[in-house]
Design a protein around this motif. Structure first.
Motif, short mmCIF file in Angstrom:
data_model
loop_
_atom_site.label_atom_id
_atom_site.label_comp_id
_atom_site.label_asym_id
_atom_site.label_seq_id
_atom_site.Cartn_x
_atom_site.Cartn_y
_atom_site.Cartn_z
N ALA A 147 0.84 -1.21 0.00
CA ALA A 147 0.00 0.00 0.00
C ALA A 147 0.87 1.25 0.00
O ALA A 147 1.77 1.40 0.83
CB ALA A 147 -0.92 -0.01 1.21
N LEU A 148 0.57 2.14 -0.95
CA LEU A 148 1.32 3.39 -1.10
C LEU A 148 0.36 4.56 -1.24
O LEU A 148 -0.71 4.42 -1.85
CB LEU A 148 2.21 3.31 -2.35
CG LEU A 148 3.25 2.21 -2.32
CD1 LEU A 148 3.55 1.73 -3.71
CD2 LEU A 148 4.49 2.68 -1.62
N TRP A 149 0.75 5.71 -0.69
CA TRP A 149 0.04 6.95 -0.97
C TRP A 149 0.73 7.52 -2.20
O TRP A 149 1.93 7.79 -2.19
CB TRP A 149 0.13 7.90 0.21
CG TRP A 149 -0.81 7.51 1.32
CD1 TRP A 149 -1.82 6.59 1.28
CD2 TRP A 149 -0.83 8.06 2.64
NE1 TRP A 149 -2.46 6.54 2.50
CE2 TRP A 149 -1.87 7.43 3.35
CE3 TRP A 149 -0.07 9.03 3.28
CZ2 TRP A 149 -2.18 7.73 4.66
CZ3 TRP A 149 -0.36 9.32 4.60
CH2 TRP A 149 -1.41 8.69 5.28
N TRP A 150 -0.07 7.68 -3.25
CA TRP A 150 0.49 8.04 -4.55
C TRP A 150 -0.38 9.12 -5.20
O TRP A 150 -1.55 8.89 -5.43
CB TRP A 150 0.58 6.78 -5.42
CG TRP A 150 0.95 7.00 -6.84
CD1 TRP A 150 2.06 7.64 -7.31
CD2 TRP A 150 0.23 6.56 -7.99
NE1 TRP A 150 2.05 7.63 -8.69
CE2 TRP A 150 0.94 6.96 -9.11
CE3 TRP A 150 -0.97 5.86 -8.15
CZ2 TRP A 150 0.51 6.70 -10.41
CZ3 TRP A 150 -1.39 5.59 -9.43
CH2 TRP A 150 -0.66 6.00 -10.54
N ARG A 194 5.88 3.04 -6.93
CA ARG A 194 6.78 2.97 -5.77
C ARG A 194 7.69 4.20 -5.69
O ARG A 194 7.90 4.76 -4.62
CB ARG A 194 7.64 1.72 -5.85
CG ARG A 194 6.90 0.45 -5.56
CD ARG A 194 7.79 -0.75 -5.77
NE ARG A 194 7.13 -1.98 -5.40
CZ ARG A 194 7.24 -3.10 -6.10
NH1 ARG A 194 7.99 -3.16 -7.19
NH2 ARG A 194 6.61 -4.18 -5.69
N GLU A 195 8.25 4.60 -6.83
CA GLU A 195 9.19 5.73 -6.82
C GLU A 195 8.48 7.05 -6.57
O GLU A 195 8.99 7.93 -5.88
CB GLU A 195 9.98 5.78 -8.13
CG GLU A 195 11.07 6.82 -8.10
CD GLU A 195 11.96 6.83 -9.32
OE1 GLU A 195 12.76 7.79 -9.43
OE2 GLU A 195 11.88 5.93 -10.17
N MET A 196 7.29 7.21 -7.10
CA MET A 196 6.56 8.47 -6.97
C MET A 196 5.78 8.55 -5.65
O MET A 196 5.52 9.63 -5.15
CB MET A 196 5.62 8.64 -8.16
CG MET A 196 5.22 10.06 -8.44
SD MET A 196 4.17 10.20 -9.92
CE MET A 196 5.39 10.12 -11.23
N MET A 200 7.93 14.83 -10.66
CA MET A 200 7.03 13.76 -11.10
C MET A 200 7.24 13.45 -12.58
O MET A 200 7.22 12.29 -12.98
CB MET A 200 5.57 14.13 -10.82
CG MET A 200 5.26 14.15 -9.33
SD MET A 200 3.50 14.27 -8.88
CE MET A 200 2.84 15.44 -10.01
N ALA A 201 7.46 14.48 -13.40
CA ALA A 201 7.69 14.27 -14.83
C ALA A 201 8.97 13.47 -15.06
O ALA A 201 9.02 12.60 -15.94
CB ALA A 201 7.75 15.61 -15.55
#
Length: 182
Positions: free
Chosen positions: A34-37, A137-139, A164-165
């Motif tokens: 679970a990720l906040w994205w 995952r990275e963002m 983000m870009a």
């Protein structure tokens, strides 16, 4: 007597079955990474490693009023299956209203975005081939709880949009701007 070709064919089938069995997995409701994205809760349910690179499955929980950026995937096709909420999708030059039970397909190289009209919305992203989970995952960041994250008071500033870009570009995606009409 079994021919050598038949024997080789049986061995290939046995190896394929053993490989598939070794990749079998299951998650209960609420399980997964679970990720906040980007203002949503994204729970990764199936990864490249788990599916042999075939697809990624992510469960999304997005708040009412959420608008994804207009973006394009250069590597993968994306399907959307709506479980809860009402949404509007912009795929190419089409505008598509979606409700629980709706499925939409966004081919790679076609810009798309969505908004949550009534929600929260819960939906599944299915991307093929796999790998999109690495962008999430990275963002994103690990979710502190299985809820929609606190919403920002202002839209991302220019520096955050550039960050983000850059992440999107590393993963074969391109952020084009806000969704149509925003």
């Amino acid at each position: 007597m079994v021919s050598s070709q038949e024997q080789a064919s049986k061995e290939v089938l046995a190896n394929a079955e053993a490989d598939a069995a070794s990749r079998t997995f299951a998650y209960e409701p609420g399980e997964g990474e679970a990720l906040w994205w980007i203002g949503m809760l994204a729970t990764i349910k199936a990864t490249a490693e788990q599916t042999g690179g075939q697809y990624t499955l992510v469960e999304i929980l997005a708040p009412e009023g959420f608008a994804s950026p207009l973006h394009v995937h250069h590597f993968e096709d994306e399907g959307f299956y709506i479980l809860e909420g009402e949404m509007t999708f912009y795929v190419g030059d089409q505008t598509i209203k979606a409700q629980p039970g709706s499925f939409l397909f966004g081919p790679k190289e076609v810009p798309h975005a969505f908004t949550v009209d009534s929600g929260p919305a819960r939906l599944l992203f299915v991307l093929s081939p796999a790998g999109f989970e690495d962008l999430v995952r990275e963002m994103g960041e690990p979710a502190r709880e299985l809820t929609i994250p606190p919403q920002p008071e202002a839209p991302p500033d220019e520096a955050e949009m550039q960050r983000m870009a850059a992440i999107a570009a590393r993963h074969g995606n391109e952020i084009l701007g806000p969704p149509p009409g925003q």
